[in-house]
Each structure stands twice: as C-alpha cells, then as structure tokens.
Design an enzyme around this catalytic site. Sequence first.
Site, mmCIF file in Angstrom:
data_model
loop_
_atom_site.group_PDB
_atom_site.id
_atom_site.type_symbol
_atom_site.label_atom_id
_atom_site.label_comp_id
_atom_site.label_asym_id
_atom_site.label_seq_id
_atom_site.Cartn_x
_atom_site.Cartn_y
_atom_site.Cartn_z
ATOM 1 N N SER A 284 0.662 -1.358 0.237
ATOM 2 C CA SER A 284 -0.121 0.033 -0.006
ATOM 3 C C SER A 284 0.803 1.255 0.314
ATOM 4 O O SER A 284 1.939 1.413 0.695
ATOM 5 C CB SER A 284 -1.062 -0.221 1.419
ATOM 6 O OG SER A 284 -1.936 -0.894 1.218
ATOM 7 N N HIS B 114 -7.291 0.381 6.389
ATOM 8 C CA HIS B 114 -7.056 -1.239 6.606
ATOM 9 C C HIS B 114 -7.250 -1.553 7.924
ATOM 10 O O HIS B 114 -7.547 -2.666 8.153
ATOM 11 C CB HIS B 114 -5.694 -1.450 6.067
ATOM 12 C CG HIS B 114 -5.576 -1.416 4.515
ATOM 13 N ND1 HIS B 114 -6.320 -2.627 3.720
ATOM 14 C CD2 HIS B 114 -5.063 -0.671 3.529
ATOM 15 C CE1 HIS B 114 -6.023 -2.232 2.451
ATOM 16 N NE2 HIS B 114 -5.239 -1.226 2.301
#
Length: 549
Positions: free
Chosen positions: A360, A477
Amino acid sequence: MNKKGLAILMRTRMRPNDARDFARSPLANLVNQTLPNSDGSQSSGRLVQGAPQQRNEKLNASSNNERDFEVVRESMHSAISLSKTEILDSVLNDFSEGYFSLSYENRRKLLELLAKEYDLNRTQVRDLIKQYLGLELPGGSDNAPSTGTEEEACLSAFYRIERNLRYALKPAYEVLFERLNTHPGGLKFLSILRADILSILAEENIVSLRALDSYLKEKLSTWLSPAALELHQITWHDPASLLEKIVAYEAVHPISNLIDLKRRLGLGRRCFGYLHPAIPGEPLIFIEVALMKNVAQTVQEVLWDDPPSPECEATSALFYSISSTQPGLQGINLRRFLIKRVITLVKREMTNISTFATLSPIPGYMQWLLSKLASQSKLSEGEDIQHSPADTSGSTFWENILEPEEERALMDASVEFTSGKNSMEVLFNLLTSPNHEWTSSDKLLSALKPSLMRLCARYLLQEKKRGKALDSVANFHLQNGAMVERINWMADRSEKGLNQSGGIMVNYVYRLGKIEDYARSYFSSGHIHTSSDLSRYVKPLEEPQVTTL
C-alpha cells in the site's frame, strides 16, 4: 493488435463516460475556457469592449439558460409531485436529460433549491411533537391499573402520531430519490447528482445541501448493500467496454498499455469488481490481486517481474490496487466488503494461499514530515536552540526529529547536494529538491534510510486523529481488521510514490481468524497491531497504543 485491443485503445482515450457526459460535467466548463479557438487563440470567456454582437449573443445565451433552468425545475417538481405512473418515466427522463444540459452554476442553483424548498415541513413536525408530548403514557399517573380497553385506546393515539411523525420527517426530495432509484439509469444518475453536491460542498459548506447529501448518502448505502452487489472476476475475455473502465479508473498504479492490462488479468493475477444490476457493465469498485510466493516489498515485483510465479507455487495473495469508479459514492464503504469477499473467494478456490496482504501507498507521510521539518526548523532558528537535550528545555514545542547519529550521517552525505542552517532544513531541502535528486546518490540513500524509515513507522503507528491513524490508507485497512506488518524502503520510485512517501510503501496483513478481533480493538481503543520488527522503529508511548505480535 487484435480487435479487442484496438477497441480498448481507442475508447480509453477519454474517461468511460462518453464525450456527451464529459460535456455535461462541471469540469467541461473549465476545459472549454482554456481550449484554443479555431484561429489558435485562447478563449478567455470575457467580452471584448465595443463588440455589440458578442454582447447580444451573451444576453441571448443568458436568456436561453434561464429558460432551460425553469424547464428543468418544472420537470423536477413534476417528478416529485406527480402520481400518474404511466407518465412518470417520461418525466424522470426529461429531468435527468435536462439536468445534464445545465451549466455548473445552474446545477448548483437547482440543487440548492431542491435542498431548501423540498425539505421536510418543520411546522408540521413541531405540531406533531407537541401532540405527542401531550399524551399520557398507558397506566396514567396514579397507581390504579388501567383496563385493557383504556390502554388500547391510549396506545392507538401514540401509534397514530408516531406514524404521522415518521411520514412528516421524510423530506419531499426523498420521493425524487426513490423514483430515480427504480428508473432505468436512475442509480447512475443519482451518483452523478451526489458528485455535483460534493463538488459544491467542497467550495462552500451550505447547511441545507449538507443535509441533502447526508440523506442521499444514506439511501445509496442501502441500495448498494453487499447483498445487492455481484462480485465479478474481471478477465481479458470481458467486453472491451468494461476493460476500458479498468484502464481509465485505475487510481493507484496507472495501466501503461494493453500488454500491462493483459498481464494484470492473466496468469498469477486476479481482478475483482463489484457490479450492480442497475449499472450494467460498469464496476463500482475493483481490486487487483497478485498471487506470489512471498509478500512483495516493491511495486516493481508486482507490476514488472516477468514471468509471474506459477499459481500452484503461490502462498500469498497481495492486494496492490483498489480503485473506485464513481465519485458520487464517496464515503460509502464498498472497499471493506470487497476485500473480505475476495479473501473468502480466493481462499476457497486456492487452498495453497495462506497469507493475505497489501502493498500500500502512504499518501500522507511526506506532507506530514515536511510540515514537521519546516515548523521545527523555524522554531530552532527563532529560539537559537542547539540540538541537545539540555538546550531544548526552554521550548515547550521543540522536538528533535532527528537522532544525533542520523544528523551526523545526513550532514556528511549532503555536503555536495545542499546546505542549511540546521539538519532539519537540510533534510527539508533534500526532500523538496527538483526531480528528487537525492534518490540518485547511494551515499544519500544510505544516510536517509534510518531516519525516513523510523519517522514513517512513527507516522503510521503513533500519529493519530481523533484516536485513529492519521494516514487515510492506514485507517482504512486497520478498520477492516488488518495489522501493520512491514515498511519497505524505495518500494515505489515513481514520481507519485516519491512525492507521497519518499518511495516507502507498507505491507498490511489480514490474518485469518484475527480480522474481526483486530478491527474491534482498533475501533474501541485505537490500538494498532503490528509486527515486532516494525515496532523497533518507534519509541514506546506513555500509554501504549501499539500491540506487538
């Protein structure tokens, strides 16, 4: 090039919505102002003094715009007030087509009118509340028990006012939303409508429009629940019209060419999207997955390693990109449900996959760091603070961002590149240098790695906003039940990656069996679960917020 490749190439020269949709958007107004005229000159949008023909044309255009606005306003009123179902479809078509024909200014004017004039009737609500407060609760105020008949009569009055109150608390524009939702193309139109609302609210916080947006968002969240969405695996065999949207809307790692697209849909890769029956052939959101032997540490491994690992040898499913296609669905958390459904599907189909992780970006890191460096450098200069614990006691706001050994390494390595009054100014100058010159020096990279990695870990694990992670991707997340596993040095050397996070990327891991527990602890107390390797980068807080695993 095959027929499908040619079709995708030609159609992705602009966004998935066709040219007519582009011309209808607020952006078109800005583009039209800067496009060259046929003679090569720029169109400024201003009238030339002493040009009566141009002034007349502008007056005529203004008059036509006013007429267009009134026509669309009338069709909107009819779409809300009419009860004849046989003509309702025609009225809704007239409204949606008329809305697209309006300028951005008239769209704004219409939406503000919708928010104010078709709001709920507060006078009626207040009257009903007064009636409700005037009722006596069943049983009365004395100790004498009421009869069944009396209680039924009392409850009947409560039920009647409660029903009327529920009806009165519904704004009139709910009728428009409900009717559009069941109208062909109406759900897509509502997402465009909300995108315009969000654009207006970004310019000015209008309370009535904020309430309308909140109501529409709640409706869209209901209509786009996971039960109403189809999880579709997108492959090279899908229609070109769908694949072009993947190319156009990829927001994390742009698709460079047709070979790149075919690779992302081929061996060792998966792409999944949420489709809705009311918006056929257009994913609302899609996620790209790489099947790998190990969790990747750089984006190059994911995008350019060739050939990819055989799927039978893969043990990790890496989520490396997730993109939304509808700006009007902002704030509706489709991503959370998509990730969990993809994990379930991949695990069921590929039993050899045991690790589910991400590679990410860290979009807010560099902005946070540069702000810190600028403020601390200025404070150091203003108060003439030397970089030692004894000298920092005079300032409550002073913070020595760099460790002594990091300062020495930085100052030694940066002599040939830049200068500054202190180490923080030097670091600021390096990170903001044109073309990121610091990335071309092995000596500078070696000197910068310890401090940038340590500060990145601090940013991810300790910097909070309202008790939650400051970084938007981290917060997403962690809310979904992931843990922070590892940060990766020079994982993304693209211009975007260097601007956002100095090239650093992060692996979040979704541990099967722990996802719900991690999400619950993060929601309740802001605790961030992380690996022991990563926790060594940060100093313990007074009240521990990081759980080491």
